[in-house]
Design a protein around this motif. Structure first.
Motif, PDB file in Angstrom:
ATOM      1  N   GLN A  85      39.485  35.303  38.900  1.00 26.62           N
ATOM      2  CA  GLN A  85      38.999  33.921  38.957  1.00 26.62           C
ATOM      3  C   GLN A  85      40.070  32.950  38.466  1.00 26.62           C
ATOM      4  O   GLN A  85      39.986  32.358  37.397  1.00 26.62           O
ATOM      5  CB  GLN A  85      37.715  33.778  38.128  1.00 26.62           C
ATOM      6  CG  GLN A  85      36.526  34.577  38.637  1.00 26.62           C
ATOM      7  CD  GLN A  85      36.252  34.325  40.107  1.00 26.62           C
ATOM      8  OE1 GLN A  85      36.204  33.173  40.554  1.00 26.62           O
ATOM      9  NE2 GLN A  85      36.067  35.402  40.860  1.00 26.62           N
ATOM     10  N   ARG A 122      33.375  44.164  37.331  1.00 28.74           N
ATOM     11  CA  ARG A 122      33.061  42.857  36.744  1.00 28.74           C
ATOM     12  C   ARG A 122      34.272  42.309  35.976  1.00 28.74           C
ATOM     13  O   ARG A 122      34.560  41.115  36.017  1.00 28.74           O
ATOM     14  CB  ARG A 122      31.846  42.975  35.827  1.00 28.74           C
ATOM     15  CG  ARG A 122      30.526  43.105  36.589  1.00 28.74           C
ATOM     16  CD  ARG A 122      29.328  42.827  35.684  1.00 28.74           C
ATOM     17  NE  ARG A 122      28.084  42.920  36.428  1.00 28.74           N
ATOM     18  CZ  ARG A 122      27.228  43.933  36.364  1.00 28.74           C
ATOM     19  NH1 ARG A 122      27.485  44.944  35.562  1.00 28.74           N
ATOM     20  NH2 ARG A 122      26.121  43.939  37.076  1.00 28.74           N
ATOM     21  N   LYS A 124      36.456  38.781  36.916  1.00 34.80           N
ATOM     22  CA  LYS A 124      36.813  37.708  35.980  1.00 34.80           C
ATOM     23  C   LYS A 124      38.317  37.445  36.004  1.00 34.80           C
ATOM     24  O   LYS A 124      38.766  36.298  35.939  1.00 34.80           O
ATOM     25  CB  LYS A 124      36.380  38.095  34.568  1.00 34.80           C
ATOM     26  CG  LYS A 124      34.875  38.104  34.361  1.00 34.80           C
ATOM     27  CD  LYS A 124      34.523  38.564  32.946  1.00 34.80           C
ATOM     28  CE  LYS A 124      33.009  38.628  32.750  1.00 34.80           C
ATOM     29  NZ  LYS A 124      32.663  39.124  31.383  1.00 34.80           N
TER      30      LYS A 124
END
Length: 798
Positions: free
Chosen positions: A56, A49, A53
């Motif tokens: 992105q 996770r 991020k």
């Protein structure tokens, strides 16, 4: 092999839909047979996770390749996360990211090593930056696609739960922090920028696909570096039969293939150059661009030979060439061209920390390589788990349909080139009988010292020459400094001596670190290695009683894993357990005492063992008289026994025994003649009876057990076997040079044969002196009639 491979866009979708962990679990189980536990699942969920991020950012292309858990060929190592693509010059690039859940770490004194806390407690592991860099180095040195396609590898590490401190980024680790940048909890944007700096265009996973299918072959630059390091290094020059074994192995490497596999077994004792040949072969085979590894069970030889080749105590690019023997449990068939197995006698059946992996290390090594070379000395097995022997290797080779060739190294290059020293050691430790009953200490610098302080001082002085002298000891003292480094482990209070074990602080590099001379090594830190001088402390697990070398496993430290499982084996098979433990303890000291090329100094905790060793050292050739025990050992402040002319009858044979001359004792107890005693002496700590008496022994034939002039207790009319007992005997053919009469004190042995009436009779009786300067007395069966055992020896009282 890649467990998970996709593009950045698909990876993000799998995170959003919560499918990513399930996909990884499925592929790990399908491809590697690896079950993912709950802790590992949580780690995947958290770390991935965070990576989602970081990715992105529109500058990082959606078609950039994402690979998770890429297993590096030939190893069990997996790279956590890879982002691949092309840089601004259209060059293929892969960013290798080592992910960690850590929140804290502790500094160590070991290169590239930190300590951190896991569920089962603290452990020392590779620094994340070192780990990431070493994986990149592996690919650059062994993957042809990376080299031929000029793939740019950029390693780094990301500890997303770790707050900045002075430990994980300590200057001690600066070399690896430069090679593989470290990103901590506040550094997500910095990691994003690092990826953006190199991945400018997508590749849809093509780079990693090509790497994954690339041929495994050592690089020319690695081979050239190894060759240059070996050239001129006197430690690795080969002579005589070493060269013959080396050339034979190279010739076999040319004849070997997947359908014509070979095993070469090379047997050699301590100092015959097994490791010299092994390291030379590693370099030569890499130079032939053959996929090769040097294998040992013990970490110490791997660390030392890597250091000697690289010329540094730090970890290097050649680390991957050195492997533990348990690394092949899941290795595909014929992955390696050659595996060079040093110290093969130390191989175990099972692998892993808990001995729960694999089937048999010998089988797994032979399966993993087209050519397996085993260097072995069966007399250096030092733990109950050691299974390496010629028969076991041959049996597995036969089962696997592999050709076997055997060779031997015989020339002695350690112990000052003295074959006699090793043979003497085998005889003296009673491992096997040899013709070398006495040691000529002019050929090899061997000393028995009476104090551990003297031993330490000798080694300190020798170490000033080349930093190649160390102290080792039997594992008879607990490793208490492991919990508190202010404590000393080896304590010998009567000499005010103490020393700390070096079992962790320097790892396998103990023999190279200059300050380690102040600490003691053990069998686990020195086997397979050599020094100029070795100082050996023999603990209470090896003692001498009545000329017999006795082992006592109960005196080993409970922390010594080499005898783990002994009690279970003792319950199942007592005789086998005793035989194996006896061999392990003797082999341990044999190995320790053959680490010195120029000299060995020994301190024995057991004084009788010290006496025994000293009596087996020949006199200096400048002396004319033979060396006897009483010449070596001078009793300090010796007090003669107190003799009473008369004694109360109530005390006779309860507290006091009579003293007779040998002549009188033989007359009284042998022929029943009258004899007068020479007085009475008090005897302690022994239950007395009327068959016991005391005599004063003349002569030196039974030294070191019985000194000249000693008063000894004997017992007449003892029933049972006399074999190997010390006895007082009388026979008309005896003319003893010590006693001057027809009686003698010797060790009794005999040869028997079956007679015509199917009973047993003596073929001859042998009366053996303990002092090798005396000859045995042999009494043929034809003369046995006049032979008489008068009494059996009980003990020395002065």
């Amino acid at each position: 092999m890649i467990v998970y491979s996709s593009t950045k866009e698909t990876f993000s979708d799998d995170i959003l839909s919560n499918q990513i962990v399930e996909k990884i679990q499925h592929r790990l189980k399908l491809n590697l047979g690896h079950y993912v536990g709950k802790g590992e699942v949580r780690a995947f969920q958290n770390s991935l996770r965070f990576m989602d991020k970081i990715l992105q950012d529109p500058i990082i292309p959606n078609d950039a390749g994402i690979s998770i858990e890429y297993q590096i060929p030939q190893t069990g190592k997996r790279i956590d996360f890879i982002v691949s693509g092309k840089n601004e010059d259209a060059r293929d690039v892969a960013v290798l990211i080592e992910l960690k859940q850590w929140q804290e770490a502790k500094l160590t004194k070991k290169d590239g090593i930190v300590s951190t806390h896991f569920e089962k407690g603290p452990a020392e592991v590779s620094h994340p930056s070192y780990q990431a860099w070493s994986y990149a180095a592996l690919l650059e040195d062994f993957n042809e696609t990376v080299r031929n396609d000029n793939v740019l590898l950029k390693p780094c590490a990301y500890l997303h739960n770790y707050e900045p401190d002075s430990i994980i980024t300590n200057p001690f680790y600066a070399e690896y922090l430069i090679k593989a940048p470290l990103f901590l909890k506040p550094d997500a944007i910095k990691l994003r920028d690092f990826i953006k700096q190199y991945v400018k265009h997508g590749d849809r996973g093509d780079v990693l696909y090509r790497i994954d299918h690339g041929k495994i072959k050592p690089s020319k630059s690695l081979a050239d570096k190894l060759s240059s390091l070996l050239q001129g290094n006197q430690e690795f020059i080969m002579i005589d039969d070493q060269k013959v074994v080396y050339e034979t192995a190279l010739a076999l490497s040319d004849q070997t293939g997947a359908k014509s596999k070979h095993v070469l077994i090379v047997e050699g004792g301590p100092g015959t150059g097994k490791s010299v040949v092994a390291v030379n072969l590693l370099v030569a085979l890499i130079n032939k661009e053959l996929n090769t590894q040097y294998v040992t069970k013990n970490a110490a030889p791997r660390a030392v030979y890597e250091s000697m080749l690289s010329g540094s105590l730090k970890k290097s690019r050649i680390t991957s060439l050195f492997s533990g023997s348990g690394a092949y449990t899941e290795c595909p068939l014929n992955t390696f061209d050659v595996l060079v197995v040093d110290e093969a006698h130390r191989l175990n059946k099972k692998s892993g920390m808990f001995q729960n992996k694999g089937e048999n290390q010998i089988k797994e090594i032979i399966k993993s390589a087209k050519l397996s070379i085993f260097f072995i000395d069966e007399d250096q097995k030092v733990t109950l788990k050691d299974i390496g022997d010629k028969e076991e290797i041959e049996n597995w080779a036969k089962k696997l349909g592999v050709n076997v060739q055997k060779m031997a190294l015989t020339s002695q290059f350690r112990c000052n080139g003295s074959d006699g020293y090793v043979a003497w050691l085998d005889h003296t430790l009673q491992i096997k009988e040899t013709a070398n009953t006495m040691l000529d200490a002019t050929e090899y610098d061997f000393k028995i010292v009476s104090s551990p302080n003297e031993l330490r001082d000798l080694i300190y002085e020798k170490n000033k020459l080349r930093n190649k002298a160390r102290i080792v000891a039997g594992y008879c003292w607990d490793w208490i400094s492991k919990a508190d480094d202010k404590l000393k482990d080896i304590q010998i209070p009567e000499h005010n001596f103490s020393m700390r074990w070096n079992l962790a602080s320097d790892g396998g590099l103990w023999v190279l670190q200059p300050e380690s001379v102040k600490e003691a090594g053990c069998i686990h830190t020195c086997q397979g290695l050599e020094l100029d001088y070795i100082g050996v402390i023999i603990g209470e697990d090896l003692i001498c009683r009545n000329e017999e070398i006795v082992t006592d496993v109960s005196k080993r430290s409970g922390m010594d894993g080499s005898v783990k499982g002994y009690k279970k084996l003792l319950a199942e098979n007592p005789e086998l357990a005793k035989t194996r433990i006896d061999a392990i303890i003797k082999n341990t000291y044999r190995t320790l005492m053959t680490r010195g090329m120029k000299g060995c100094y020994v301190y024995c905790v057991d004084k009788e063992l010290e006496i025994f060793f000293k009596s087996r050292i020949a006199p200096n050739k400048t002396k004319k008289a033979p060396l006897f025990y009483s010449d070596v050992i001078k009793p300090q402040d010796e007090e003669l026994i107190k003799i009473e002319e008369t004694i109360d009858k109530k005390l006779q044979y309860t507290e006091y025994l009579p003293i007779y001359s040998l002549h009188a004792a033989c007359g009284l107890f042998g022929k029943g003649a009258d004899a007068s005693d020479e007085g009475w002496t008090k005897v302690n700590d022994l239950r007395l009876n009327k068959n016991m008496f005391v005599v004063k022994v003349n002569g030196k034939s039974m030294e070191p057990r019985i000194q000249e002039g000693s008063y000894c207790i004997f017992q007449a009319n003892v029933v049972g076997s006399r074999a190997n007992k010390i006895v007082l005997v009388q026979h008309n053919s005896i003319s003893d040079i010590d006693t001057g009469g027809q009686y003698t004190i010797k060790k009794y042995t005999s040869k028997k044969k079956e007679s015509a009436d199917e009973t047993w009779e003596h073929e001859e009786i042998n009366l053996l002196p303990l002092n090798p300067s005396y000859k045995p007395i042999v009494i043929p069966n034809s003369e046995e009639g006049e032979f008489m055992v008068v009494a059996e020896f009980i003990k020395v009282i002065t």
